[in-house]
Scaffold this motif. Structure first.
Motif, PDB file in Angstrom:
ATOM      1  N   ALA A  57       9.102   1.329   4.745  1.00 52.75           N
ATOM      2  CA  ALA A  57       8.660   0.453   3.669  1.00 52.75           C
ATOM      3  C   ALA A  57       9.527   0.612   2.421  1.00 52.75           C
ATOM      4  O   ALA A  57       9.891  -0.375   1.769  1.00 52.75           O
ATOM      5  N   GLU A  58       9.873   1.851   2.075  1.00 52.82           N
ATOM      6  CA  GLU A  58      10.693   2.097   0.893  1.00 52.82           C
ATOM      7  C   GLU A  58      12.054   1.427   1.025  1.00 52.82           C
ATOM      8  O   GLU A  58      12.584   0.857   0.063  1.00 52.82           O
ATOM      9  N   ASN A  59      12.637   1.500   2.205  1.00 55.56           N
ATOM     10  CA  ASN A  59      13.938   0.870   2.424  1.00 55.56           C
ATOM     11  C   ASN A  59      13.820  -0.640   2.488  1.00 55.56           C
ATOM     12  O   ASN A  59      14.683  -1.357   1.971  1.00 55.56           O
ATOM     13  N   ALA A 110       0.827  -1.206   0.000  1.00 53.21           N
ATOM     14  CA  ALA A 110       0.000   0.000   0.000  1.00 53.21           C
ATOM     15  C   ALA A 110       0.862   1.257   0.000  1.00 53.21           C
ATOM     16  O   ALA A 110       0.501   2.260  -0.625  1.00 53.21           O
ATOM     17  N   LEU A 111       2.009   1.198   0.675  1.00 54.04           N
ATOM     18  CA  LEU A 111       2.847   2.383   0.820  1.00 54.04           C
ATOM     19  C   LEU A 111       3.796   2.603  -0.351  1.00 54.04           C
ATOM     20  O   LEU A 111       4.208   3.735  -0.614  1.00 54.04           O
ATOM     21  N   THR A 112       4.164   1.524  -1.063  1.00 56.81           N
ATOM     22  CA  THR A 112       5.166   1.646  -2.128  1.00 56.81           C
ATOM     23  C   THR A 112       4.709   1.087  -3.469  1.00 56.81           C
ATOM     24  O   THR A 112       5.367   1.337  -4.490  1.00 56.81           O
ATOM     25  N   THR A 136       2.209   7.754   9.053  1.00 58.66           N
ATOM     26  CA  THR A 136       2.289   7.216   7.697  1.00 58.66           C
ATOM     27  C   THR A 136       3.622   7.575   7.046  1.00 58.66           C
ATOM     28  O   THR A 136       4.194   6.767   6.298  1.00 58.66           O
ATOM     29  N   ALA A 137       4.126   8.774   7.324  1.00 56.95           N
ATOM     30  CA  ALA A 137       5.393   9.201   6.735  1.00 56.95           C
ATOM     31  C   ALA A 137       6.539   8.296   7.182  1.00 56.95           C
ATOM     32  O   ALA A 137       7.371   7.877   6.359  1.00 56.95           O
ATOM     33  N   MET A 138       6.591   7.972   8.471  1.00 57.23           N
ATOM     34  CA  MET A 138       7.663   7.127   8.973  1.00 57.23           C
ATOM     35  C   MET A 138       7.514   5.697   8.464  1.00 57.23           C
ATOM     36  O   MET A 138       8.495   5.041   8.101  1.00 57.23           O
ATOM     37  N   ASP A 145       6.125   3.909  19.189  1.00 58.37           N
ATOM     38  CA  ASP A 145       4.789   4.471  19.352  1.00 58.37           C
ATOM     39  C   ASP A 145       4.505   5.508  18.265  1.00 58.37           C
ATOM     40  O   ASP A 145       3.403   5.554  17.689  1.00 58.37           O
ATOM     41  N   TYR A 146       5.492   6.332  17.965  1.00 60.33           N
ATOM     42  CA  TYR A 146       5.346   7.317  16.887  1.00 60.33           C
ATOM     43  C   TYR A 146       5.190   6.627  15.536  1.00 60.33           C
ATOM     44  O   TYR A 146       4.346   6.993  14.712  1.00 60.33           O
ATOM     45  N   LEU A 147       5.995   5.597  15.320  1.00 58.47           N
ATOM     46  CA  LEU A 147       5.937   4.838  14.073  1.00 58.47           C
ATOM     47  C   LEU A 147       4.549   4.251  13.847  1.00 58.47           C
ATOM     48  O   LEU A 147       4.037   4.225  12.714  1.00 58.47           O
ATOM     49  N   ALA A 148       3.923   3.787  14.915  1.00 59.68           N
ATOM     50  CA  ALA A 148       2.617   3.143  14.794  1.00 59.68           C
ATOM     51  C   ALA A 148       1.557   4.075  14.227  1.00 59.68           C
ATOM     52  O   ALA A 148       0.589   3.619  13.598  1.00 59.68           O
TER      53      ALA A 148
END
Length: 389
Positions: free
Chosen positions: A381-383, A90-92, A374-376, A368-371
């Motif tokens: 996901a890209e990496n 979904a992200l990439t 979407t940007a993080m 917690d921030y990652l959860a």
């Protein structure tokens, strides 16, 4: 014996390079110190980026991979009681494929005779000569006799302990290393996975990974001190530890079975920036090592090979040396980005001996921030799916 490119090492990088060169009409010979069964016995990575699967498709050696590989649209980061799913498709718009390195290597080996790729197995005392001149050559011992292989270029695809990197003189060496203060204790067993996608877990007891090679074969790891030995761990003790970490968060729970293999692997980040010296070019583990967190090792080797094969074909078929001249810089740009990702994910998901309550709180805050970001998640996901070539 003469050839255009002598390839040292018949692991995935050496075999991929050999097949790509043969496909382009470049003569090459692969020289491997071990027997085929030993090469296939190296149980390693199993998550393939599209750069790797695309190379197999380009070669037409992808039938079994497509039939048996598991297409994964995401993976999970976890704490003691929470899963954070990274939806990489979904992200990439891309995915990864779970297909063991052993199986990929077997496919490349099996295809070699029909493609005209010559592989010399059980070649002892491999040595590289005259790499700074115009006429390099390789010597090795086969069946008690010393053999000489003259060539235009040498590709060192022989891993961290091979002779290729060691042939580069000390004055030309540029290397960087980070050794981690723990290892991974792994177990491979013919049991169904505890979850349909990989789980990288940061728990109070340390890091753990639940992965798979197929729907019926699982690969698990836990973080252990460098002082631990495999003999210190019984299979039952390891299964108990895995169940304690994954049963609360996995979909299916840990299924126990007889170990096909148990081992402890140390972790390091390593880059040997001198990827070209004269007529010698390094690719794969001979030039870099990444922690297995993030599954970059085999995929970095594949990107090296993609760059190097195109460069060698350009030089030998079109007389254009631009690709060879730019190979090192091009490869290193991608290598350092992958090293950064593997290092950062290792730092996020492991418990370091020197860390205290503050560092643990920082890990918890970042997860917690990652959860909720979407940007993080997109950056991860890209990496994870692999940066473009």
């Amino acid at each position: 014996m003469k050839t255009q490119v002598a390839i040292i090492g018949a692991g995935p990088s050496g075999l991929l390079l050999g097949h790509l060169l043969c496909q382009a009409g470049v003569d090459c010979v692969v020289v491997e110190r071990a027997a085929p069964d030993y090469v296939l016995g190296r149980i390693r990575a199993g998550v393939l980026e599209t750069v790797t699967t695309d190379l197999m498709t380009r070669l037409g050696i992808d039938a079994r991979m497509k039939a048996e590989g598991l297409v994964e649209a995401g993976f999970n980061l976890a704490t003691n009681d929470r899963l954070i799913r990274i939806d990489i498709t979904a992200l990439t718009g891309k995915h990864v494929t779970v297909y063991g390195q052993t199986e990929l290597t077997r496919d490349l080996m099996d295809a070699a005779p029909g493609r005209g790729l010559e592989i010399v197995y059980e070649a002892g005392d491999v040595a590289l000569h005259e790499i700074e001149g115009d006429s390099p050559f390789v010597t090795y011992v086969k069946d008690g006799a010393t053999q000489r292989l003259d060539c235009a270029y040498i590709a060192g695809c022989d891993g961290f302990h091979g002779p290729s990197r060691k042939a580069i003189p000390a004055h030309a060496v540029r290397e960087f290393e980070r050794v981690y203060p723990f290892g991974w204790l792994g177990i491979l067993a013919d049991v169904p996975p505890c979850h349909d996608e990989l789980i990288y877990a940061n728990t109070d007891a340390g890091f753990a990974l639940a992965s798979m090679r197929s729907k019926t074969r699982s690969r698990y790891y836990i973080q252990v001190p460098l002082t631990d030995r495999v003999e210190d761990w019984s299979e039952d003790l390891l299964w108990d530890e895995l169940a304690a970490r994954f049963d609360p968060i996995s979909e299916h729970g840990v299924t126990r079975g007889r170990a096909l293999e148990m081992s402890i692997a140390p972790l390091r980040s390593y880059v040997f920036e001198t990827m070209r010296h004269g007529r010698l070019f390094l690719a794969g583990d001979s030039a870099h090592i990444v922690p297995p967190t993030g599954a970059k090792g085999l995929n970095l080797a594949a990107s090296d090979v993609a760059y190097l094969s195109d460069a060698l074909v350009g030089a030998l078929k079109q007389g254009d040396d631009a690709g060879l001249d730019g190979y090192q810089a091009k490869a290193l740009a991608r290598i350092w980005k992958a090293e950064r990702f593997s290092w950062s994910l290792t730092k996020l998901m492991h418990r370091f001996p020197e860390d205290g309550a503050f560092e643990h709180r920082m890990q918890a805050a970042e997860l917690d921030y990652l959860a909720s970001s979407t940007a993080m998640q997109t950056a991860i996901a890209e990496n994870y799916v692999g940066l473009p070539l």
